[in-house]
Structure formats: C-alpha cells, structure tokens
Design an enzyme around this catalytic site. Structure first.
Site, short mmCIF file in Angstrom:
data_model
loop_
_atom_site.label_atom_id
_atom_site.label_comp_id
_atom_site.label_asym_id
_atom_site.label_seq_id
_atom_site.Cartn_x
_atom_site.Cartn_y
_atom_site.Cartn_z
N SER A 1 -44.22 57.62 -54.22
CA SER A 1 -44.67 58.78 -55.38
C SER A 1 -46.00 59.29 -55.25
O SER A 1 -47.11 59.06 -54.61
CB SER A 1 -44.70 57.90 -56.52
OG SER A 1 -43.51 57.15 -56.96
N1 SAH Z 1 -42.81 52.83 -56.28
C1 SAH Z 1 -42.30 53.48 -54.99
C2 SAH Z 1 -41.49 54.61 -55.19
C3 SAH Z 1 -40.27 54.74 -54.03
S1 SAH Z 1 -39.06 55.97 -54.58
C4 SAH Z 1 -43.55 53.82 -54.14
O1 SAH Z 1 -44.81 53.59 -54.56
O2 SAH Z 1 -43.53 54.00 -52.73
C5 SAH Z 1 -38.07 55.08 -55.46
C6 SAH Z 1 -37.51 53.94 -54.99
O3 SAH Z 1 -36.61 53.45 -55.88
C7 SAH Z 1 -36.92 54.16 -53.54
O4 SAH Z 1 -37.24 53.15 -52.77
C8 SAH Z 1 -35.28 53.67 -53.73
O5 SAH Z 1 -34.79 52.91 -52.81
C9 SAH Z 1 -35.54 52.59 -55.25
N2 SAH Z 1 -34.11 52.58 -55.95
C10 SAH Z 1 -33.38 53.76 -56.31
N3 SAH Z 1 -32.29 53.00 -57.09
C11 SAH Z 1 -32.69 51.60 -57.12
C12 SAH Z 1 -32.08 50.63 -57.75
N4 SAH Z 1 -30.96 50.82 -58.85
N5 SAH Z 1 -32.55 49.27 -57.94
C13 SAH Z 1 -34.02 49.30 -57.26
N6 SAH Z 1 -34.63 50.17 -56.43
C14 SAH Z 1 -33.84 51.26 -56.55
#
Ligand code: SAH
Length: 213
Positions: A64
């Site tokens: 993010s």
């Molecule tokens: N907090 C992360 C943001 C990653 S983007 C960072 O700082 O890097 C969002 C993430 O949510 C992705 O890795 C994706 O695989 C995950 N995601 C999507 N749907 C999800 C779900 N139902 N449960 C858990 N994780 C999920």
C-alpha cells in the site's frame, strides 16, 4: 538486507510528505521513519521505495501507499498492548507499522505465496506479530476475538459481518468499502449491536477476494 544513511534520509523526506498531507500521529510518523520499506519490495524498486506510492509485490498484489498505511494506522488509535487484526498481510509493511505501535498483531493473508514469504521475512527484521494466518479474512479470527481494532488492507465490496462482531465495545474497524474505488470507512462499536460510522473519502486497493489461494 542493507539499510543505509541514504535510505534513512529518504524516509525522513517521506515523513515530511506524510506530514504535509495531514498525518499528525507521532507514533505513526516515527514508525514510517524507522521501518526500511525498501526491504519489503523487490530490489528493482529500491529507488521508488520512499516515494509516496503503492508498488507491485509478489502474487499480483501491492504494498500500500505510505500515506494510506499512515492514514489507516492513525484511525486505529492504537495504544501499546492493543490486540489488533489485520486483513491482508501482503508484504508485511503495514504489519510492521502495527508492531512498531506496540500492538499485539494478528494478520491474515489469503495468498499462500505471500503468507510464506512474509512469515519468514518479518522476524528477520525483528518484527514478531503474535500470529500470521493463511486464511480468508472475510471470516476474521473468531478464536482470538474481540479486538481493539481491525484494519482491512484490500478493497471490500461489502462490510463482512464477522469483522464487526469481532470488535470490542469501543473497538474500531477501518475498512475501504467499494468495488473499483473504495470509501475509507470507520466503524466504532458502541454496544453489542450499535455501530457509529464515519467516511473518509476515496482510496484505491486491490480487491478483497473470498476464500484462499
Ligand atoms: N497490508 C499489505 C497490503 C497488501 S495488498 C501491505 O502493506 O503490503 C492486500 C492484500 O490482501 C494482498 O496481499 C491480498 O492477497 C490480501 N487479501 C485479499 N483478499 C483477502 C482475504 N479475503 N483475506 C486475507 N487477505 C486477503
């Protein structure tokens, strides 16, 4: 795994950018100043790590934007010792911020590749979340509920009921809600079935997908 004075200088500039964009929480700003974000990204993106931008990580996901991480973290109003749940571990950068804020962190990731990579990586930097879980964030983490706050770091087409029910009274859920564009939404649990809701404008996230992969 190098962190140089140059990186530290770039982080300080990033902190100034975040301050100019309205982030005021000193603990959050200190976490951004401290965490080597470049190590959470592929090496080819080294030079971009301290721009206020989202970037691709493994499994078609993104780390993010720092402003988004800071904005959501600020809304959580974390105090040391708070029990918090993160949905979407991804690169682990947001997880590291939560650890720096002194929270006991539980984090769920649905992509096995990212789950495995980040589970190995965070301890190398000295970050020890209470638990990283390979699973589906739509159902939350009932066994560890209730939480002081819950942060969702992917765009949710709707608000999953279990997340609301896993908040303490007084607890806060920060969740971007919407399909193509999301409205950052804060829910505060006022009673067993009472929630206060506040909206904070548009953000863009990768989608919160059901089930695991
Ligand atoms: N907090 C992360 C943001 C990653 S983007 C960072 O700082 O890097 C969002 C993430 O949510 C992705 O890795 C994706 O695989 C995950 N995601 C999507 N749907 C999800 C779900 N139902 N449960 C858990 N994780 C999920």
């Amino acid at each position: 795994m190098k962190d140089t004075f140059r990186h530290q200088g770039l982080r300080q500039q990033l902190v100034n950018v975040l301050k100019n964009k309205g982030i005021t929480n000193n603990a959050v700003l200190a976490a951004v100043a401290k965490i080597p974000r470049h190590l959470f990204m592929d090496s080819s993106f080294l030079d971009h790590a301290y721009q206020d931008k989202a970037f691709p990580i493994a499994a078609d996901q993104t780390i993010s934007q720092p402003y988004t991480v800071a904005f959501q973290s600020e809304l959580m109003q974390i105090k040391p010792g708070h029990k918090v749940l993160e949905i979407g571990t991804g690169s682990g950068y947001q997880t590291a911020v939560l650890c720096e804020l002194g929270a006991k962190v539980y984090s769920i990731e649905r992509q096995n590749e990212l789950f495995k990579k980040t589970s190995k990586f965070l301890p190398k930097l000295g970050y020890r979340p209470k638990k990283l879980i390979f699973g589906d964030g739509y159902i939350g983490l009932k066994t560890e509920a209730p939480f002081d706050s819950i942060i969702v770091t992917a765009g949710a087409p709707f608000v999953p009921r279990p997340l609301l029910s896993q908040l303490k009274i007084g607890g806060r859920l920060i969740i971007p809600v919407g399909d193509d564009v999301q409205i950052m939404t804060l829910f505060i649990r006022k009673g067993p079935k009472e929630f206060e809701q506040e909206e904070f404008g548009e953000f863009r996230f990768v989608p919160l997908l059901e089930d695991k992969n």
